[in-house]
Write a protein that holds these residues in place. Structure first.
Motif, PDB file in Angstrom:
ATOM      1  N   THR A   5       0.829  -1.211   0.000  1.00  0.00           N
ATOM      2  CA  THR A   5       0.000   0.000   0.000  1.00  0.00           C
ATOM      3  C   THR A   5       0.863   1.261   0.000  1.00  0.00           C
ATOM      4  OG1 THR A   5      -0.116  -0.064   2.420  1.00  0.00           O
ATOM      5  CG2 THR A   5      -1.903  -1.135   1.196  1.00  0.00           C
ATOM      6  N   VAL A  12      -7.581   0.868  -3.041  1.00  0.00           N
ATOM      7  CA  VAL A  12      -8.764   1.287  -2.296  1.00  0.00           C
ATOM      8  C   VAL A  12      -9.737   0.111  -2.189  1.00  0.00           C
ATOM      9  CG1 VAL A  12     -10.739   2.867  -2.267  1.00  0.00           C
ATOM     10  CG2 VAL A  12      -8.480   3.703  -2.963  1.00  0.00           C
ATOM     11  N   SER A  35      -6.765  -4.820  -7.799  1.00  0.00           N
ATOM     12  CA  SER A  35      -7.171  -3.681  -6.985  1.00  0.00           C
ATOM     13  C   SER A  35      -7.594  -2.509  -7.857  1.00  0.00           C
ATOM     14  CB  SER A  35      -6.043  -3.241  -6.043  1.00  0.00           C
ATOM     15  OG  SER A  35      -4.953  -2.718  -6.753  1.00  0.00           O
ATOM     16  N   GLY A  37      -7.692   1.616  -7.362  1.00  0.00           N
ATOM     17  CA  GLY A  37      -7.104   2.563  -6.427  1.00  0.00           C
ATOM     18  C   GLY A  37      -6.762   3.876  -7.066  1.00  0.00           C
TER      19      GLY A  37
END
Length: 159
Positions: A5, A12, A35, A37
């Protein structure tokens, strides 16, 4: 193994068990997670939305992990759907396409159009069309399941 991260792509929404559902490669894939994000762009610090496929050898996260802006993921989905529609009717052509008209579709997007066409620059296009068609046939159940789910979700969202 949790996805990082602290990189440019800030996850997210995640699917950290993607290796369990990666089509024919399920449970035997280096694509471990997906993911959605944020990525810090060069637009005056503005954050942009992106999607990422996280690849891992089991020890480390791979530099081959892929990241795409969300609109590009949707454009890829459009390309897939138009291609699937073509191959449903391709049996009508000896070469699985009309060499005189290799353009499958022009999809209007924001003032222009995305061309969907057979890659006639490919020296092995005739053989590759047959292989591609067979692979679509082999994966029909898996692809259809995902398209039905996507259709259901889009309908639930009002599209």
């Amino acid at each position: 193994m949790k996805i990082p991260t602290t990189l440019k792509h800030k996850p997210v929404i995640v699917s950290e068990n993607y290796e369990q559902v990666d089509g024919r490669l399920a449970r035997n894939t280096d694509a471990k997670a997906l993911s959605l994000g944020l990525i810090q762009g060069n637009d005056g610090g503005k954050a942009n939305l992106s999607a990422k496929v996280w690849r891992s050898t089991g020890e480390n996260w791979s530099s081959e992990s892929e990241e795409m802006p969300l609109h590009r993921v949707l454009d890829m989905s459009i390309l897939i759907c138009r291609s699937l529609a073509h191959f449903r009717e391709a049996y009508r052509y000896e070469l699985l396409y009309d060499p005189q008209e290799p353009i499958i579709d022009r999809v209007a997007l924001q003032g222009s159009a995305m061309t969907v066409a057979i890659c006639t620059d490919n020296e092995r296009i005739h053989e590759d069309m047959k292989l591609f068609s067979q692979a679509l046939s082999d994966d029909d159940e898996m692809i259809s399941e995902r398209l039905r789910m996507l259709s259901r979700i889009l309908k639930d969202m009002g599209y």
